[in-house]
Scaffold this active site. Structure first.
Site, PDB file in Angstrom:
ATOM      1  N   ARG A  62       0.824  -1.218   0.000  1.00  0.00           N
ATOM      2  CA  ARG A  62       0.000   0.000   0.000  1.00  0.00           C
ATOM      3  C   ARG A  62       0.860   1.271   0.000  1.00  0.00           C
ATOM      4  NH1 ARG A  62      -4.843   2.669  -0.428  1.00  0.00           N
ATOM      5  NH2 ARG A  62      -5.125   4.205   1.191  1.00  0.00           N
ATOM      6  N   CYS A  91      -3.521  -5.044   1.711  1.00  0.00           N
ATOM      7  CA  CYS A  91      -4.498  -6.061   2.110  1.00  0.00           C
ATOM      8  C   CYS A  91      -5.821  -5.885   1.389  1.00  0.00           C
ATOM      9  CB  CYS A  91      -4.725  -5.985   3.612  1.00  0.00           C
ATOM     10  SG  CYS A  91      -3.573  -6.991   4.519  1.00  0.00           S
TER      11      CYS A  91
END
Ligand code: EPU
Length: 441
Positions: A94, A118
């Site tokens: 991320r 995620c």
């Protein structure tokens, strides 16, 4: 390797856990280190998969990264030679979009793929890219390639107000403003302590960053130079995982080093449900079982509230509490994928479709009235869970399933644990030291 844990549960876990450095600070600091002149030494780096991925990516871009001790890395960004982040590596983590800050500083132009991370909701970076534009950047997104292309023709300047606070977004705005023309104001900034750790790291290197609550002022400087190694703050999320393990297994686990104030809300929630907590000195906390637990009603919030990262671990604890607990996830959409895994073990958990009054304000993600969301659950306890074969859906869910397997007597298999290992350092070793029976397959 099978990418699984074999766990024999049902034992009380007892002992002390030395917490690792916070994943959500370390990843950002390593990228931040590329903004310095010369070498930067960072201590207390967690040796986790996300970190290895990031280091691979940085060395591909021309930076150097060398571990001089197990948890101490030396980074140098002067050799950066490419302004394009590779699609494969870049889309895995991320935080890679933070690389826009050092790459734009060096090359005035950079290309980064849409970030990964995620599977918890859409996790767009729209507010973050608006911030870059507001400070003078030009950003385009190519839907075909999945790349963001950005240019920064001049020094950053001006101000930015987050529509809703963003943890990594706030860190990005700080990094972009380090060498600003004059002073940059960031409003409605997030309050997570990992952000303050990043601010201290930059300020020690000569930056001028000042926070007053949700307002941050960055006065541009011409260079950053590290004077002494920086030690990264401990991982609050890891502390919570071991706290829950201590209580749920009717055991007794102390975690440290950690400033107990970083866990104020968690500690008061544990006390409220009947769990045992003792603050030991200034940087250790003991969590233990002291009798039956009672149901809780939680709505997740960014810091200083009850964090979204804790809810999954908390849900398994509430399967053991007396009564019906409720949990409403406000920060991320789709963070309940693990529920079906717990149901396989006999947990009685139901989705609650009660509507909230003003969802656009209530939720921290960008709420879309056309979509259906599952944001709240009811947990019926206490339930006797049984062993089973489970599959990890996301990082925190990985720890949750391991906790469940360590609770129930008998053998369980937890599959897909490399996702858990993206964020937990030496998990097997730490659990084993507490008396748990866990084996990496
Ligand atoms: N959001 C947008 N647009 C944006 C930015 C955020 O819609 O441009 C939404 C997100 O989708 C989310 C909400 O705003 O629904 C809050 O997101 P935020 O940006 O605050 O979260 P993040 O920076 O992506 C970090 C941690 C998360 C942690 C949250 C909350 C990192 C790498 N990740 O995420 O950690 O849950 O802050 O503190 O720092 C984890 O460690 O397992 C994890 C998911």
């Amino acid at each position: 390797m099978e990418d699984a844990y074999r766990i024999q549960g049902g034992k009380k876990l007892i002992g002390e856990v030395t917490l690792s450095g916070a994943k959500n600070a370390a990843l950002k600091m390593v990228i931040g280190a590329l903004m310095f002149e010369g070498k930067v030494t960072l201590k207390n780096i967690p040796r986790i998969r996300d970190f290895d991925e990031l280091l691979n990516l940085l060395t591909e871009l021309g930076a150097t990264a060398e571990f001089i001790e197990e948890n101490t890395v030396v980074i140098e960004g002067s050799g950066l030679k490419s302004n394009t982040v590779d699609l494969l590596h870049g889309s895995k983590i991320r935080s890679t979009f933070l690389l826009f800050a050092p790459l734009l500083k060096r090359f005035s132009e950079a290309h980064i793929p849409n970030p990964g991370g995620c599977r918890i909701g859409a996790r767009p970076i729209d507010r973050i890219m608006s911030g870059l534009k507001e400070l003078g950047g030009i950003v385009e997104y190519d839907h075909e390639t999945g790349y963001y292309h950005a240019k920064l023709p001049q020094k950053t300047h001006g101000s930015y107000t987050f529509e809703k606070p963003s943890h990594t977004g706030t860190e990005f705005m700080i990094m972009l403003s380090l060498f600003a023309e004059g002073t940059v104001h960031i409003y409605n900034a997030a309050l997570e302590p990992e952000i303050d750790d990043l601010i201290s790291f930059f300020n020690e290197g000569g930056a001028h960053i000042c926070r007053e609550g949700t307002s941050i002022v960055v006065e541009g400087v011409t260079s950053l130079i590290q004077k002494k190694p920086y030690t990264i703050v401990s991982d609050r999320n890891e502390a919570v995982t071991f706290a829950v393990l201590g209580i749920i297994t009717k055991g007794d686990i102390s975690v440290g080093p950690i400033d107990p104030h970083l866990l104020d809300v968690f500690i008061s929630t544990v006390k409220q449900c009947g769990g045992g907590v003792e603050i030991i000195g200034t940087n250790k906390i003991r969590f233990y079982y002291k009798g039956p637990l009672s149901a809780t009603h939680i709505e997740t919030e960014p810091h200083p509230g009850f964090m979204t990262d804790w809810q999954q671990n908390w849900v398994v604890l509430m399967t053991q509490a007396q009564g019906v607990s409720t949990l409403h996830e406000r920060v991320f959409e789709n963070r309940f994928e693990f529920v079906s895994e717990l149901q396989k073990l006999g947990a009685k958990i139901e989705f609650d479709s009660t509507q909230v009054v003003n969802p656009k304000d209530y939720y921290h993600f960008s709420y879309n009235a056309e979509k259906t969301y599952n944001q709240a659950i009811k947990i019926f306890g206490p339930q006797q869970l049984h062993s089973g074969v489970l599959t990890v859906t996301d990082l925190r869910a990985g720890a949750t399933l391991a906790i469940a397997a360590l609770l129930v007597p008998g053998e369980s298999i937890v599959k897909g644990v490399s996702i858990l290992e993206r964020g937990y350092e030496r998990f097997v070793e730490k659990v084993t030291k507490l008396g748990g029976e866990i084996k990496r397959l």
